[in-house]
Design a protein around this motif. Structure first.
Motif, short mmCIF file in Angstrom:
data_model
loop_
_atom_site.label_atom_id
_atom_site.label_comp_id
_atom_site.label_asym_id
_atom_site.label_seq_id
_atom_site.Cartn_x
_atom_site.Cartn_y
_atom_site.Cartn_z
N LEU A 125 0.82 -1.22 0.00
CA LEU A 125 0.00 0.00 0.00
C LEU A 125 0.85 1.26 0.00
CD1 LEU A 125 -2.93 -0.93 2.42
CD2 LEU A 125 -2.88 -1.00 -0.08
N GLU A 126 1.95 1.26 0.75
CA GLU A 126 2.83 2.44 0.77
C GLU A 126 3.49 2.62 -0.59
OE1 GLU A 126 4.01 4.62 3.33
OE2 GLU A 126 3.46 3.66 5.23
N GLY A 127 3.87 1.52 -1.23
CA GLY A 127 4.44 1.63 -2.56
C GLY A 127 3.44 2.23 -3.55
N HIS A 128 2.20 1.78 -3.45
CA HIS A 128 1.14 2.32 -4.32
C HIS A 128 0.93 3.80 -4.04
CE1 HIS A 128 -2.37 2.41 -6.81
NE2 HIS A 128 -3.18 2.69 -5.81
N ALA A 129 0.92 4.18 -2.76
CA ALA A 129 0.74 5.59 -2.40
C ALA A 129 1.88 6.44 -2.96
CB ALA A 129 0.66 5.74 -0.88
N ALA A 130 3.10 5.94 -2.89
CA ALA A 130 4.25 6.69 -3.40
C ALA A 130 4.14 6.90 -4.91
CB ALA A 130 5.55 5.97 -3.05
N GLN A 131 3.68 5.86 -5.61
CA GLN A 131 3.53 6.00 -7.06
C GLN A 131 2.44 7.03 -7.40
OE1 GLN A 131 3.10 2.30 -9.15
NE2 GLN A 131 3.22 3.25 -11.15
N LEU A 132 1.33 6.98 -6.69
CA LEU A 132 0.29 7.98 -6.91
C LEU A 132 0.79 9.38 -6.57
CD1 LEU A 132 -2.86 6.20 -5.40
CD2 LEU A 132 -2.34 6.56 -7.82
N ALA A 133 1.56 9.48 -5.48
CA ALA A 133 2.07 10.79 -5.05
C ALA A 133 2.97 11.40 -6.11
CB ALA A 133 2.84 10.64 -3.73
N ALA A 134 3.79 10.57 -6.75
CA ALA A 134 4.68 11.09 -7.79
C ALA A 134 3.88 11.70 -8.93
CB ALA A 134 5.58 9.96 -8.31
N MET A 135 2.74 11.13 -9.23
CA MET A 135 1.91 11.63 -10.33
C MET A 135 1.06 12.83 -9.92
SD MET A 135 0.63 8.09 -12.17
CE MET A 135 -0.16 7.44 -10.69
#
Length: 244
Positions: free
Chosen positions: A118-128
């Motif tokens: 979930l944190e990895g997914h959040a980081a990817q969304l945050a980058a975008m």
């Protein structure tokens, strides 16, 4: 296997001060009944006490004492306790009472399996999705990382939380943020238990600069990979420390 507290903290300036204050402010502006706000405050205060080991694993929850200390009634206190039970921070033992849950090695592994994805997914969304305010916070965190004292464990943990929270908030998904905040609280309690036995804390936190750079350059896949590895690597250190 339960752990012993390394050095019980008098409070947390991370999860409690920033995230909890924001949550209370948000709820205060929604017109919720006063009772709900009181229950929310009780929940946040009790969660902070459990996470920072002021209420250590195995401690009995004494309602009358907490009602006096928090200056609240029994109903909002019990609402708070029910929430903590759903988050596995307290447990009800039939005919014996309510207790702060113990911590074991399996907890560390299970929590990390969820957080890493979930944190990895959040980081990817945050980058975008990161906006100007988030970018300014990211730049400030990069500067602060270079000034951290490797011996100051509490400061390292606080900055680590700010980095995680930066990604949660920039991801722009309130449901994801709420979920990650709960799992982070579970992890934070474990960290407090083994803090003096984790020699790689400074390296683990300082290496987050690469993930922040990925956010700033909008490299979502790299941000995801780095955040996930950060969580998994730190878990490996904690498991070793927890079994010493």
């Amino acid at each position: 296997m339960s752990g012993q507290p390394a050095s019980p903290s008098g409070g947390s300036d991370g999860l409690s001060a920033r995230g909890d204050a924001a949550r209370l402010a948000a709820h205060a502006g929604t017109g919720l009944p006063a009772r709900r706000l009181i229950a929310e405050r009780a929940y946040l205060e009790l969660r902070d006490r459990i996470v920072t080991l002021r209420l250590a694993p195995g401690t009995a929850i004494i309602e009358d004492r907490l009602m006096s200390e928090l200056e609240i009634g029994r109903t909002p206190l019990r609402e708070a306790i029910k929430r903590l039970a759903l988050e596995n921070l307290v447990e009800v033992r039939p005919r014996r009472g309510t207790y702060v849950t113990e911590v074991n090695v399996a907890d560390i592994v299970h929590i990390t399996e969820v957080r890493a994805e979930l944190e990895g997914h959040a980081a990817q969304l945050a980058a975008m999705r990161m906006e100007d305010e988030g970018r300014a916070e990211a730049e400030a965190l990069l500067a602060q990382l270079e000034e951290l004292d490797p011996r100051d464990s509490e400061a390292l943990m606080k900055v680590d939380e700010r980095i995680h929270r930066l990604a949660w908030e920039a991801a722009g998904n309130p449901y994801l943020l709420d979920t990650l905040e709960r799992y982070f609280a579970l992890s934070l309690r474990i960290w407090h238990l083994v803090l003096d036995r984790v020699p790689g804390l400074w390296t683990a936190v300082h290496d987050q600069r690469d993930m922040i750079q990925a956010l700033l350059t909008r490299d979502g896949p790299r941000a995801r990979e780095l955040m996930k590895e950060h969580i998994l690597a730190f878990q490996r250190e904690i498991v070793v420390a927890f079994t010493r």
